[in-house]
Design a protein around this motif. Structure first.
Motif, PDB file in Angstrom:
ATOM      1  N   ILE A  33      15.234   7.866   2.351  1.00  0.00           N
ATOM      2  CA  ILE A  33      14.549   9.008   3.870  1.00  0.00           C
ATOM      3  C   ILE A  33      14.523   7.814   4.268  1.00  0.00           C
ATOM      4  O   ILE A  33      14.293   8.205   5.494  1.00  0.00           O
ATOM      5  CB  ILE A  33      13.991  10.197   3.279  1.00  0.00           C
ATOM      6  N   GLY A  34      13.258   6.333   3.050  1.00  0.00           N
ATOM      7  CA  GLY A  34      12.624   5.741   4.391  1.00  0.00           C
ATOM      8  C   GLY A  34      11.268   6.207   4.126  1.00  0.00           C
ATOM      9  O   GLY A  34      10.464   6.809   2.710  1.00  0.00           O
ATOM     10  N   TYR A  35      10.170   5.198   5.143  1.00  0.00           N
ATOM     11  CA  TYR A  35       9.161   6.360   5.086  1.00  0.00           C
ATOM     12  C   TYR A  35       8.333   7.166   5.804  1.00  0.00           C
ATOM     13  O   TYR A  35       9.898   7.341   6.309  1.00  0.00           O
ATOM     14  CB  TYR A  35       8.150   4.870   6.400  1.00  0.00           C
ATOM     15  N   GLY A  76       0.855  -1.114  -0.430  1.00  0.00           N
ATOM     16  CA  GLY A  76      -0.036   0.018  -0.030  1.00  0.00           C
ATOM     17  C   GLY A  76       0.927   1.395  -0.198  1.00  0.00           C
ATOM     18  O   GLY A  76       0.428   2.488  -0.097  1.00  0.00           O
ATOM     19  N   SER A  77       2.039   0.874   0.386  1.00  0.00           N
ATOM     20  CA  SER A  77       3.009   2.526   0.148  1.00  0.00           C
ATOM     21  C   SER A  77       3.905   2.334  -0.981  1.00  0.00           C
ATOM     22  O   SER A  77       4.313   1.491  -1.975  1.00  0.00           O
ATOM     23  CB  SER A  77       3.866   1.845   0.887  1.00  0.00           C
ATOM     24  N   SER A 135       4.147   6.810   1.634  1.00  0.00           N
ATOM     25  CA  SER A 135       5.285   6.675   0.831  1.00  0.00           C
ATOM     26  C   SER A 135       6.057   6.450   1.087  1.00  0.00           C
ATOM     27  O   SER A 135       6.706   6.664   2.437  1.00  0.00           O
ATOM     28  CB  SER A 135       5.483   7.585   0.257  1.00  0.00           C
ATOM     29  N   PHE A 136       6.701   5.756   0.646  1.00  0.00           N
ATOM     30  CA  PHE A 136       8.585   5.190   1.152  1.00  0.00           C
ATOM     31  C   PHE A 136       9.700   5.873   0.080  1.00  0.00           C
ATOM     32  O   PHE A 136       9.247   5.427  -0.889  1.00  0.00           O
ATOM     33  CB  PHE A 136       8.628   3.528   0.799  1.00  0.00           C
ATOM     34  N   HIS A 137      10.173   6.574   0.542  1.00  0.00           N
ATOM     35  CA  HIS A 137      11.430   7.412  -0.450  1.00  0.00           C
ATOM     36  C   HIS A 137      12.454   6.608  -0.243  1.00  0.00           C
ATOM     37  O   HIS A 137      12.994   6.033   0.508  1.00  0.00           O
ATOM     38  CB  HIS A 137      11.463   8.701  -0.081  1.00  0.00           C
ATOM     39  N   SER A 138      13.263   5.840  -1.420  1.00  0.00           N
ATOM     40  CA  SER A 138      14.539   5.079  -1.440  1.00  0.00           C
ATOM     41  C   SER A 138      15.460   5.447  -0.892  1.00  0.00           C
ATOM     42  O   SER A 138      16.587   4.924  -0.322  1.00  0.00           O
ATOM     43  CB  SER A 138      14.815   4.831  -2.653  1.00  0.00           C
TER      44      SER A 138
END
Length: 330
Positions: free
Chosen positions: A297-299, A37-38, A292-295
């Motif tokens: 920074i993370g969640y 879902g992210s 969302s999840f940034h590649s």
């Protein structure tokens, strides 16, 4: 001192990292990738469809699954290891062979080769590996949504040694994170109002030492008030900590607020963080938590709890995140 340095490092990364947001681009063969879902936000290279196979940057997607990703420059190979360390996948650039190994026990290892339809390759200086093949190797479900031009991935249970079983935690017992507000009724242009980040099911003998929240909202209706955020203790009183705000993050504002103040740190459920927003034109609108999840920074949203000298960040599948939008101004 170690904790202080780690917190400052995390804050500095959040402040320094810009966010490049890629939307699904059918014309250029660049689909969205969604894990549990992210949506995955890639730093500089989106997913790419090559010969009907979706390739993704080595990092990002699999780290969102909880896997560890390593690059060997000498062998030009990517190693993806399950969160439990039981299973390992090795993919070499320009090779159509994916090597899969799994520990059946502490002393027995099973190894197999799998032939890829499209080999891993370098695109725009980024290592790109086959999404479906690697995901399914880790027992994930992979589904294609042609209408949304997106790949949806659902992770399975943790991969364990033979003879061990996994019992999923009760969803109601997970650390929970949601939004609330004390604002009711219509808004006036320029009116300020409070948004709370609420927490529930804080582990016993722990205190909330960090809140990371991305507020997703209509920027033509609301404005995040700079330096308005603060942590809140069990008496619903504000107290200071280290903070970073990125007002240009994605389509909202990202805040990180951390503390080492165990005396004031919230130990029970309730308001963990407060922020102030301002109405631009008096129109109603919505505010929600980003997932969302940034590649890099993370969640987007998470909660860190500290027990003694041990910190644990609850995010992804380990966090019950309510992303239901709050409607403000009705």
């Amino acid at each position: 001192m170690k904790k202080i340095l780690s917190l400052i490092t995390a804050l500095s990364m959040t402040a320094a990292c810009g966010v490049s947001v890629f939307a699904a681009d059918k014309e250029n063969g660049e689909p969205d990738v969604i894990v549990n879902g992210s949506k995955i936000i890639f730093a500089d290279q989106n997913a790419k469809i090559v010969d009907d196979v979706t390739l993704v940057p080595a990092r990002g997607v699999f780290e969102a699954m909880g896997c560890k990703v390593d690059w060997n420059d000498a062998s030009r190979a990517v190693t993806v290891t399950s969160e439990t360390g039981v299973k390992e996948v090795i993919i070499t650039i320009d090779s159509d062979v994916m090597k899969i190994s799994r520990f059946k026990s502490l002393f027995e290892k099973e190894e197999n080769d799998y032939t890829l339809e499209v080999p891993a390759q370098i695109i725009n200086d980024r290592t790109m590996i086959p999404l479906r093949a690697v995901s399914e190797a880790f027992d994930c479900t992979v589904e294609w949504d042609g209408g949304a031009y997106a790949v949806n991935i659902t992770t399975g249970d943790p991969i364990l040694l033979e003879g061990y079983t996994y019992t999923a935690p009760d969803a109601d017992s997970l650390v929970q994170m949601s939004l609330s507000t004390d604002k009711t009724g219509a808004l006036e242009a320029g009116e300020e109002f409070t948004i709370y980040v609420d927490a529930k099911n804080i582990p016993e003998d722990s205190f909330i030492s960090g809140v990371t929240a991305t507020f997703v909202y209509d920027k033509d209706k609301f404005e995040y008030v700079v330096d308005s955020g603060s942590l809140i203790n069990d008496n619903d009183e504000e107290f200071e900590g280290l903070s970073v705000e990125n007002l240009d993050y994605n389509n909202g504002a990202k805040v990180v607020f951390v503390t080492i103040d165990e005396t004031n740190g919230r130990k029970t459920g309730g308001h963990a963080y407060k922020a102030t927003f301002k109405s631009i034109n008096g129109e109603s609108g919505t505010i929600a938590l980003g997932n969302s999840f940034h590649s890099v920074i993370g969640y987007e949203s998470s909660i860190m709890c500290t027990t003694g000298t041990s910190d644990k960040t609850y995010k992804g599948k380990n966090l019950s995140l309510d992303t239901t939008p709050l409607t403000i101004g009705e």
